[in-house]
Design an enzyme around this catalytic site. Structure first.
Site, short mmCIF file in Angstrom:
data_model
loop_
_atom_site.label_atom_id
_atom_site.label_comp_id
_atom_site.label_asym_id
_atom_site.label_seq_id
_atom_site.Cartn_x
_atom_site.Cartn_y
_atom_site.Cartn_z
N CYS A 103 -0.51 6.16 9.57
CA CYS A 103 0.71 5.45 9.98
C CYS A 103 0.37 4.18 10.73
O CYS A 103 -0.42 4.20 11.67
CB CYS A 103 1.50 6.31 10.97
N GLU A 117 0.83 -1.20 0.00
CA GLU A 117 0.00 0.00 0.00
C GLU A 117 0.86 1.25 0.00
O GLU A 117 1.97 1.24 0.54
CB GLU A 117 -0.91 -0.01 1.24
N CYS A 151 6.68 -6.89 6.74
CA CYS A 151 7.81 -6.34 7.49
C CYS A 151 8.37 -7.42 8.40
O CYS A 151 7.63 -8.24 8.93
CB CYS A 151 7.35 -5.14 8.32
N CYS A 179 1.97 -1.85 15.40
CA CYS A 179 1.88 -1.58 13.95
C CYS A 179 1.18 -2.72 13.23
O CYS A 179 1.51 -3.89 13.41
CB CYS A 179 3.29 -1.39 13.39
N CYS A 236 7.12 -4.45 15.66
CA CYS A 236 6.54 -3.40 16.50
C CYS A 236 5.12 -3.80 16.88
O CYS A 236 4.29 -4.07 16.01
CB CYS A 236 6.52 -2.07 15.75
N CYS A 290 3.57 8.61 0.78
CA CYS A 290 4.11 7.69 1.78
C CYS A 290 4.23 6.33 1.08
O CYS A 290 3.23 5.76 0.67
CB CYS A 290 3.16 7.64 2.96
N1 SAH Z 1 9.93 0.78 9.47
C1 SAH Z 1 10.02 2.19 9.36
C2 SAH Z 1 8.99 2.82 8.43
C3 SAH Z 1 7.56 2.33 8.52
S1 SAH Z 1 6.59 2.80 9.92
C4 SAH Z 1 9.97 2.83 10.73
O1 SAH Z 1 9.73 2.12 11.69
O2 SAH Z 1 10.21 4.02 10.84
C5 SAH Z 1 6.30 4.51 9.78
C6 SAH Z 1 5.99 5.20 11.11
O3 SAH Z 1 4.69 4.83 11.59
C7 SAH Z 1 6.95 4.82 12.21
O4 SAH Z 1 7.33 5.95 12.95
C8 SAH Z 1 6.11 3.90 13.07
O5 SAH Z 1 6.59 3.79 14.36
C9 SAH Z 1 4.77 4.56 12.97
N2 SAH Z 1 3.64 3.72 13.36
C10 SAH Z 1 3.53 2.39 13.26
N3 SAH Z 1 2.34 1.97 13.72
C11 SAH Z 1 1.67 3.09 14.12
C12 SAH Z 1 0.37 3.32 14.66
N4 SAH Z 1 -0.48 2.33 14.87
N5 SAH Z 1 0.03 4.60 14.94
C13 SAH Z 1 0.88 5.62 14.70
N6 SAH Z 1 2.10 5.47 14.17
C14 SAH Z 1 2.51 4.21 13.89
#
Ligand code: SAH
Length: 345
Positions: free
Chosen positions: A338, A93, A113, A120, A117, A106
């Site tokens: 995000c 996406e 991945c 996420c 996390c 974006c």
């Molecule tokens: N792997 C990379 C890029 C993808 S995530 C990274 O971790 O930076 C992009 C951003 O979205 C990151 O800052 C991540 O921590 C944030 N993110 C992930 N899940 C989220 C959520 N549920 N709500 C808000 N931000 C989130």
């Protein structure tokens, strides 16, 4: 039958060589390269400055892979989420985020991945494979087109904050940025590109050695190791001290500040000790902090912190001379915000 090769994996020099070896002028390679990247040709037939026989010859030897925007959703705030089908049927996406002054793309760097996390949605998908440079480039081209249609202006910024960890697909991500910024690609300024990483020290150092001109963001979320490990379990292997080390290396080599991305959750990192740890972490190298809103992924452990906690963060950081932005989420109604990218459609 000849097994057709993916022509978009070729450099311009390789294409020149291919033509030379096949009894044609090397500059045909430049022409084809321009068609593939700058002009976005999907077929050899479009390459009208090549003779019919050359086009047919190319068609016998090569395929031109392209992504296909399979499904597009438009949020009531103007954000667009694209489900992008790759040549092998896998889907990633990407999101177009318009504001009054800019349009940001974006983009995803991996299918799924490999990091875990807890907050996420993408982490729930297995990492299937890395995206090729052209697959990243094509996401940008598609969003640029959408921006011209819906916002009457070209794309202005790119963030590698879609699916995947860009530093785990290092070479392809850097190649895609070369194409995006190159005169023979989109010619965008690298200053308008931000690569966001969860923080892999070895790769941050490697990046520093390569002296990129784009921006670096780091998803911090907690400056206390035990807490960070709780929400980002790989922090166990890459603890904050190692990341700090790599950031110092980064700053020494590039002289460029880093942006910390930070979500504040109720009962997880909404206390004074959390802010104080962040303030200290911000002393490592020049930086700014983006406080991003949590986007729910239906996990009861995670809940957006109170406005009061956010105010405490903002005030404390500012009092310590740290630049802080509090960001509102976009495209929540279509799961485009995000951390919500998970191929739900
Ligand atoms: N792997 C990379 C890029 C993808 S995530 C990274 O971790 O930076 C992009 C951003 O979205 C990151 O800052 C991540 O921590 C944030 N993110 C992930 N899940 C989220 C959520 N549920 N709500 C808000 N931000 C989130």
């Amino acid at each position: 039958m000849i097994k057709k090769r993916d022509i978009r994996s070729y450099t311009k020099e390789e294409l020149r060589k291919f033509f030379e070896e096949n009894g044609e002028k090397a500059f045909r390679g430049n022409q084809v390269y321009e068609w593939l990247w700058k002009k976005g040709a999907h077929t050899f037939d479009e390459m009208t400055n090549l003779s019919k026989s050359t086009r047919a010859f190319m068609d016998e030897h090569f395929i031109i892979n392209h992504i296909k925007v399979d499904h597009m959703q438009r949020s009531n705030d103007g954000t667009i989420k694209n489900a992008v089908k790759l040549h092998d049927g896998l889907v990633v996406e990407s999101v177009m985020i318009p504001t009054p002054t800019r349009t940001t793309a974006c983009v995803s760097s991996q299918v799924g991945c490999s990091l875990n996390c807890e907050f996420c949605a993408t982490a729930r998908l297995k990492r299937m494979r890395n995206l090729n440079p052209d697959e990243i480039y094509d996401q940008v081209v598609a969003i640029d087109k959408q921006s011209r249609i819906y916002n009457n202006r070209p794309l202005s910024n790119i963030v590698f904050m879609g699916m995947g960890e860009p530093l785990m697909n290092y070479n392809n991500v850097l190649k895609s940025i070369e194409k995006i910024t190159g005169d023979e690609g989109l010619g965008m300024s690298p200053k308008r590109i931000t690569l966001s990483t969860s923080g892999i020290p070895k790769m941050i150092k490697k990046l520093a050695d390569d002296q990129p001109k784009f921006n670096l963001a780091l998803s911090l979320h907690s400056a206390i190791d035990e807490k960070r490990t709780q929400i980002m379990p790989f922090n166990e292997q890459f603890p904050l001290a190692d990341i700090a080390d790599s950031l110092k290396y980064w700053y020494n080599k590039t002289g460029t500040k880093v942006t910390y991305e930070y979500v504040v959750w109720k009962g997880i990192n909404d206390q004074k000790e959390d802010v104080d740890a962040l303030v200290n972490y911000c002393k490592i190298i020049p930086c700014k902090v983006n406080i991003i809103e949590y986007n729910s992924i239906d996990d009861p452990r995670f809940e957006q912190a109170s406005q009061q906690a956010l105010n405490m963060y903002e005030k404390t950081l500012e009092a310590n001379g740290i630049v802080v932005n509090v960001r509102r989420s976009r495209g929540k109604d279509i799961d485009a915000a995000c951390g919500q990218l998970a191929n739900k459609e």
